[in-house]
Design an enzyme around this catalytic site. Structure first.
Site, PDB file in Angstrom:
ATOM      1  N   GLN A 133      -0.925   8.776 -32.509  1.00  0.00           N
ATOM      2  CA  GLN A 133      -1.428   9.509 -33.664  1.00  0.00           C
ATOM      3  C   GLN A 133      -1.169   9.013 -34.907  1.00  0.00           C
ATOM      4  OE1 GLN A 133      -3.584  11.855 -33.434  1.00  0.00           O
ATOM      5  NE2 GLN A 133      -3.543  12.158 -35.701  1.00  0.00           N
ATOM      6  N   HIS A 168       1.384  18.633 -38.461  1.00  0.00           N
ATOM      7  CA  HIS A 168       0.960  19.179 -37.461  1.00  0.00           C
ATOM      8  C   HIS A 168       1.681  18.638 -36.192  1.00  0.00           C
ATOM      9  CE1 HIS A 168      -1.587  15.557 -37.765  1.00  0.00           C
ATOM     10  NE2 HIS A 168      -1.690  15.659 -36.308  1.00  0.00           N
ATOM     11  N   TYR A 201      -3.343   8.488 -27.243  1.00  0.00           N
ATOM     12  CA  TYR A 201      -3.902   9.085 -28.537  1.00  0.00           C
ATOM     13  C   TYR A 201      -2.717   9.954 -29.163  1.00  0.00           C
ATOM     14  CZ  TYR A 201      -6.164  12.123 -32.076  1.00  0.00           C
ATOM     15  OH  TYR A 201      -6.524  12.970 -33.056  1.00  0.00           O
TER      16      TYR A 201
END
Length: 136
Positions: A130, A61, A126
Protein backbone atom coordinates in the site's frame (compact mmCIF):
# COMPACT_ATOMS: atom_id res chain seq x y z
CA UNK A 1 -1.54 -25.31 5.28
CA UNK A 2 -5.27 -25.56 4.75
CA UNK A 3 -7.23 -22.52 3.65
CA UNK A 4 -9.90 -23.44 6.17
CA UNK A 5 -9.74 -22.86 9.93
CA UNK A 6 -11.34 -25.13 12.48
CA UNK A 7 -13.23 -24.57 15.71
CA UNK A 8 -14.76 -27.27 17.87
CA UNK A 9 -17.75 -27.94 15.62
CA UNK A 10 -17.13 -26.02 12.43
CA UNK A 11 -14.72 -25.40 9.59
CA UNK A 12 -14.71 -21.90 8.16
CA UNK A 13 -13.05 -19.42 5.83
CA UNK A 14 -14.27 -15.96 6.81
CA UNK A 15 -11.61 -13.57 5.51
CA UNK A 16 -12.16 -9.82 5.48
CA UNK A 17 -10.37 -6.74 4.18
CA UNK A 18 -10.91 -3.93 6.71
CA UNK A 19 -9.82 -0.29 6.47
CA UNK A 20 -10.24 2.22 9.30
CA UNK A 21 -8.89 5.68 10.11
CA UNK A 22 -8.15 7.99 13.02
CA UNK A 23 -10.67 10.77 13.62
CA UNK A 24 -10.53 13.43 10.90
CA UNK A 25 -7.92 11.23 9.19
CA UNK A 26 -5.11 12.97 11.07
CA UNK A 27 -1.66 11.66 10.19
CA UNK A 28 -0.88 10.44 13.69
CA UNK A 29 -0.08 6.74 13.13
CA UNK A 30 3.70 6.94 13.00
CA UNK A 31 6.63 6.28 15.31
CA UNK A 32 5.74 4.95 18.75
CA UNK A 33 1.98 5.35 18.15
CA UNK A 34 2.28 3.08 15.08
CA UNK A 35 4.25 0.48 17.07
CA UNK A 36 1.68 0.52 19.87
CA UNK A 37 -1.21 0.16 17.41
CA UNK A 38 0.47 -2.77 15.62
CA UNK A 39 1.26 -4.52 18.91
CA UNK A 40 -2.20 -4.00 20.43
CA UNK A 41 -3.96 -5.02 17.22
CA UNK A 42 -2.06 -8.33 17.23
CA UNK A 43 -2.74 -8.82 20.95
CA UNK A 44 -6.48 -8.14 20.72
CA UNK A 45 -6.78 -10.29 17.61
CA UNK A 46 -5.15 -13.21 19.37
CA UNK A 47 -7.51 -12.71 22.33
CA UNK A 48 -10.58 -12.84 20.03
CA UNK A 49 -9.13 -15.77 17.99
CA UNK A 50 -8.81 -13.57 14.89
CA UNK A 51 -5.95 -14.46 12.57
CA UNK A 52 -4.18 -11.41 11.10
CA UNK A 53 -3.13 -12.31 7.56
CA UNK A 54 -1.81 -8.92 6.42
CA UNK A 55 -1.47 -5.63 8.30
CA UNK A 56 -0.32 -2.27 6.99
CA UNK A 57 -0.41 0.82 9.21
CA UNK A 58 -0.13 4.06 7.24
CA UNK A 59 0.07 7.56 8.76
CA UNK A 60 -3.66 8.15 8.34
CA UNK A 61 -5.29 4.73 7.93
CA UNK A 62 -4.93 1.01 8.61
CA UNK A 63 -5.41 -1.86 6.15
CA UNK A 64 -6.11 -5.23 7.71
CA UNK A 65 -6.74 -8.60 6.08
CA UNK A 66 -7.90 -11.05 8.72
CA UNK A 67 -9.83 -14.24 9.33
CA UNK A 68 -12.62 -13.75 11.87
CA UNK A 69 -14.32 -16.82 13.35
CA UNK A 70 -18.10 -17.14 12.84
CA UNK A 71 -18.73 -16.74 16.58
CA UNK A 72 -17.45 -13.12 16.41
CA UNK A 73 -19.20 -10.55 14.23
CA UNK A 74 -17.14 -8.01 12.30
CA UNK A 75 -18.84 -5.13 14.13
CA UNK A 76 -18.14 -6.71 17.53
CA UNK A 77 -14.48 -7.22 16.61
CA UNK A 78 -14.09 -3.67 15.32
CA UNK A 79 -15.81 -2.22 18.41
CA UNK A 80 -13.47 -4.08 20.74
CA UNK A 81 -10.42 -3.33 18.60
CA UNK A 82 -11.04 0.40 18.29
CA UNK A 83 -12.21 0.78 21.89
CA UNK A 84 -9.34 -1.06 23.56
CA UNK A 85 -6.71 0.58 21.33
CA UNK A 86 -8.11 4.08 21.97
CA UNK A 87 -8.08 3.56 25.74
CA UNK A 88 -4.49 2.30 25.64
CA UNK A 89 -3.36 5.14 23.35
CA UNK A 90 -4.90 7.80 25.61
CA UNK A 91 -3.34 6.23 28.72
CA UNK A 92 0.08 5.91 27.09
CA UNK A 93 0.02 9.30 25.33
CA UNK A 94 -2.14 11.71 27.42
CA UNK A 95 -1.34 14.58 25.03
CA UNK A 96 -3.64 12.89 22.48
CA UNK A 97 -6.59 13.81 24.75
CA UNK A 98 -6.01 17.47 23.90
CA UNK A 99 -7.70 19.02 20.90
CA UNK A 100 -8.35 17.89 18.17
CA UNK A 101 -9.07 14.54 19.91
CA UNK A 102 -11.55 15.96 22.42
CA UNK A 103 -14.18 13.65 23.86
CA UNK A 104 -11.85 10.63 24.00
CA UNK A 105 -12.54 9.73 20.36
CA UNK A 106 -9.40 8.56 18.61
CA UNK A 107 -10.92 6.59 15.72
CA UNK A 108 -13.43 7.64 13.08
CA UNK A 109 -16.88 6.26 13.66
CA UNK A 110 -17.06 3.97 10.63
CA UNK A 111 -14.87 1.56 8.74
CA UNK A 112 -14.72 -0.22 5.38
CA UNK A 113 -15.11 -3.99 5.24
CA UNK A 114 -15.17 -6.37 2.31
CA UNK A 115 -15.16 -10.14 2.18
CA UNK A 116 -12.11 -11.69 0.58
CA UNK A 117 -12.90 -14.39 -1.93
CA UNK A 118 -11.13 -15.61 -5.02
CA UNK A 119 -9.05 -12.44 -5.33
CA UNK A 120 -7.36 -12.93 -1.93
CA UNK A 121 -3.81 -12.91 -3.33
CA UNK A 122 -4.45 -9.62 -5.15
CA UNK A 123 -5.88 -7.97 -2.02
CA UNK A 124 -3.02 -9.26 0.14
CA UNK A 125 -0.47 -7.81 -2.33
CA UNK A 126 -2.37 -4.50 -2.36
CA UNK A 127 -2.34 -4.27 1.45
CA UNK A 128 1.30 -5.35 1.70
CA UNK A 129 2.50 -2.77 -0.83
CA UNK A 130 0.00 0.00 0.00
CA UNK A 131 2.73 2.46 0.90
CA UNK A 132 4.38 1.93 -2.49
CA UNK A 133 1.03 2.54 -4.27
CA UNK A 134 0.37 5.73 -2.29
CA UNK A 135 3.76 7.24 -3.13
CA UNK A 136 3.10 6.99 -6.89
Amino acid sequence: MSKYRKLTHEYYKCDYHIVFTPKYRFQILEGMVKSLVEHDLQLISTWKDVQVIELNVQKDHIHLVCSIPPKVSVSEYMGILKGKMAIKLFKTYPNLKQKPYWGNHFWSRGYFVSTVGLDEAMIRRYVKYQEHHDSK
